[in-house]
Design an enzyme around this catalytic site. Structure first.
Site, PDB file in Angstrom:
ATOM      1  N   SER A 163      33.371  33.782  36.924  1.00 49.94           N
ATOM      2  CA  SER A 163      34.816  33.925  37.044  1.00 49.94           C
ATOM      3  C   SER A 163      35.343  34.492  35.735  1.00 49.94           C
ATOM      4  CB  SER A 163      35.461  32.566  37.307  1.00 49.94           C
ATOM      5  OG  SER A 163      35.335  31.763  36.150  1.00 49.94           O
ATOM      6  N   LYS A 164      36.633  34.787  35.721  1.00 49.30           N
ATOM      7  CA  LYS A 164      37.269  35.345  34.525  1.00 49.30           C
ATOM      8  C   LYS A 164      36.997  34.484  33.303  1.00 49.30           C
ATOM      9  CE  LYS A 164      40.913  38.543  34.792  1.00 49.30           C
ATOM     10  NZ  LYS A 164      42.035  38.817  35.632  1.00 49.30           N
TER      11      LYS A 164
END
Ligand code: GLU
Length: 464
Positions: A239-240
Site C-alpha cells: 500500500s502507499k
C-alpha cells in the site's frame, strides 16, 4: 541488432494514476524478455475507461518509463483509438455464434446473477439462445462462455484450471458500444502480435477468460506468465504506506534508474543468489524460469544496498550533473563554476560514501557552504581559545605550504600535530569545524586538497 518480431512483449498500463513500483517491475520484465531474445517491447495505454483515464496519468507513466530507461518500440498505442477494430471483432464473434445480443436490464441481470449463484453455476443470459428482440431496446453483447473446463499453462503458475461454472457469459460490448477490458486486450494483443504476456497475478483469471475469446476467434493465445504482486516489508499487500509510490518518488529519494531496475529485477526473479546486475547482465540473463511463485517483499535496506553499488559504478560527471539538478536554485548553497569543479573533483571519493543521490547531497555540502561557513552548536565547541591559537599557527604553515596534493597535505598536518606535541584530534577537530562547519566530510588532507589553498585560507580567516 535487427529486432525480430518473433518475440513481442508489451506493457499495458491503465492511465488512472502514476507508474507505481509494481507496474514498473512488470514493464521491466517485459522489456528485458524482449531484449534477451532480440524481440520487440511495445507500449499500449489502456485508456478505454474515459472517466478514470487522464492525460496527466498518461504523461506520468511515459515519464516514469523514460526515467527508468524502459524504452518501448514504436509509438505508444491508445486502446481507446481502436474501438472500431474492437467492434469488428465483436461482430465476428456474433457471426460465428460465439457471442450474442443480450437485452437483460440491469435489474434482470442482477436477478439472473443471484439465481445462478444460488444454483452454483455461472451466469447465463436467457438471450443466449436467441429470442425476439424488444423493439429499439438497448442491448449488450455477451460472450457465450463454453460449458467446458478451461485449462491454461502459465509460465509461473504452471497448469491452471477453471470449472465452466467459474466463467459467466461475459459482456464484451456495453450498451453504449464500448468494448470491455477482456475483449479489447485480446484484440489488441493479437493485432500487436504479442507472443508473451508477463503481468501481475491479479490478472490470472482474465487469462482464462481471454483464452476462451482467443479460441472463439480462432487465434493463438500468447504465452502467459503471471507474477505474484509485490508485498510490503511486513508481508501485507503493498500500500502507499509501504512505498507503493510512483517511480518519480524513488527518483526524488535519490535512486539511480539502473539501481531501481536492478532492485526491481530481483523482486520476484532470481538467478542463483546473484544480487547485483549490470544492464548488460540483466538483458543477458533474464528468463521466465527465474520468476518466483512467492510474493516478493519490498526491502528498502536492500534497495539502498543495490543502489550503492550502482552509485560506485556511475561516471563521476554524470553524478555531478544529477546532483546539480537536485540542488539547482538553492540560495543557501554556493553554486557556481568553482564549487562545481570541487564537487566533480571530489566525486570519485564521495560517491563511495553514499547509497543514494540524497545521501550524496549530504556528502557534498561541506564544499558548497557559502562563506563565512556557518558553524553549528556542537561543532563550535572545537573552536575554543587554545584551539583557535593553534589554528592560527596552522594557517601560517598552510600559507607557506606549496604541495597541495592530498598525501603531502596529510603528511604536513601530521607533522604539525607532532610539532605542537598534541594528538592529531587537537588539530583535525578545529580544522574540520572551521572548514566544514560540522558537515560530513572525508579526511582533512582530502578536504584541503579539494578546496585548494585560497579557499582554505579564506575559511580559516573567517573563524580567526
Ligand atoms: N491495463 C491492465 C492494468 O493496468 C493490464 C492489462 C494486461 O496487462 O493485460 O492492470
Amino acid at each position: 541488432m535487427q529486432k525480430s518480431s518473433e518475440i513481442v512483449t508489451r506493457f499495458a498500463p491503465s492511465p488512472t494514476g502514476f507508474l507505481h513500483i509494481g507496474g514498473a517491475r512488470t514493464a521491466l520484465f517485459n522489456a528485458l524478455f524482449a531484449q534477451r531474445h532480440g524481440g520487440v517491447f511495445k507500449l499500449r495505454i489502456e485508456d478505454t475507461d474515459r472517466k478514470r483515464s487522464t492525460q496527466e496519468a498518461v504523461d506520468a507513466i511515459l515519464d516514469g518509463l523514460k526515467w527508468l530507461g524502459l524504452d518501448w518500440d514504436g509509438e505508444a498505442i491508445s486502446q481507446n483509438a481502436r474501438q472500431d477494430r474492437h467492434a469488428e471483432a465483436v461482430a465476428e464473434l456474433v457471426e460465428k455464434g460465439a457471442a450474442y445480443r443480450c437485452y437483460l436490464t440491469a435489474e434482470e441481470t442482477e436477478a439472473a446473477r443471484e439465481k445462478a449463484f444460488a444454483e452454483g453455476r455461472a451466469l447465463r443470459s436467457p438471450w443466449r439462445d436467441g429470442g425476439t428482440a424488444p423493439d429499439g431496446a438497448p442491448y449488450t453483447i455477451r460472450f457465450k462462455a463454453p460449458d467446458t473446463e478451461m485449462v491454461i499453462e502459465d509460465a509461473v503458475q504452471g497448469q491452471v484450471r477453471w470449472a465452466a461454472k467459474e466463467f459467466d457469459d461475459l459482456v464484451l460490448m456495453r450498451a453504449d458500444g464500448t468494448p470491455t477490458y477482456n475483449l479489447a486486450v485480446v484484440v489488441d494483443d493479437h493485432d500487436m502480435g504479442v507472443t508473451h504476456v508477463i503481468r501481475g497475478d491479479d490478472h490470472l483469471v482474465n487469462a482464462g477468460r481471454q483464452t476462451q475469446i482467443y479460441q472463439a476467434l480462432g487465434w493463438t493465445p500468447p504465452k502467459f506468465a503471471h507474477i505474484p504482486l509485490i508485498h510490503g516489508p511486513d508481508g501485507a499487500k503493498l500500500s502507499k504506506r509501504h512505498g507503493a509510490l510512483g517511480v518519480e518518488a524513488y527518483r526524488d529519494m535519490g535512486y539511480l534508474p539502473e539501481g531501481l531496475r536492478n532492485y526491481l529485477l530481483r523482486l520476484g526473479w532470481a538467478k542463483g543468489d546473484k544480487e547485483l546486475f549490470t544492464d548488460a547482465e540483466m538483458a543477458e540473463l533474464f528468463d521466465l524460469e527465474g520468476l518466483g511463485k512467492a510474493p516478493a517483499r519490498l526491502d528498502f535496506d536492500k534497495m539502498a544496498h543495490v543502489n550503492a553499488w550502482h552509485m560506485k559504478r556511475a561516471e563521476d560527471d554524470r553524478l555531478t550533473g544529477l546532483l546539480w539538478a537536485r540542488i539547482e536554485g538553492r540560495d543557501d548553497l554556493r553554486l557556481d563554476a568553482q564549487s562545481k569543479v570541487w564537487v566533480s573533483e571530489a566525486m570519485g571519493v564521495l560517491k563511495e560514501r553514499a547509497s543514494t543521490l540524497a545521501e550524496l547531497e549530504d556528502q557534498v555540502y561541506f564544499l558548497l557552504r557559502p562563506r563565512p561557513v556557518e558553524i553549528t552548536g556542537k561543532t563550535a565547541k572545537a573552536l575554543k581559545d587554545d584551539a583557535l591559537e593553534r589554528l592560527a599557527r596552522l594557517r601560517a604553515v598552510l600559507a607557506e605550504h606549496d604541495d597541495w596534493s592530498e598525501p603531502a597535505l596529510s603528511a604536513r598536518l601530521q607533522r604539525f600535530a607532532e610539532d605542537e606535541e598534541v594528538g592529531f584530534g587537537k588539530v583535525g577537530q578545529p580544522l574540520r569545524a572551521a572548514l566544514t562547519g560540522g558537515a560530513p566530510a572525508p579526511d582533512m588532507g582530502f578536504v584541503l586538497a579539494v578546496l585548494g589553498q585560497e579557499e582554505v585560507l579564506a575559511r580559516l580567516d573567517d573563524v580567526l
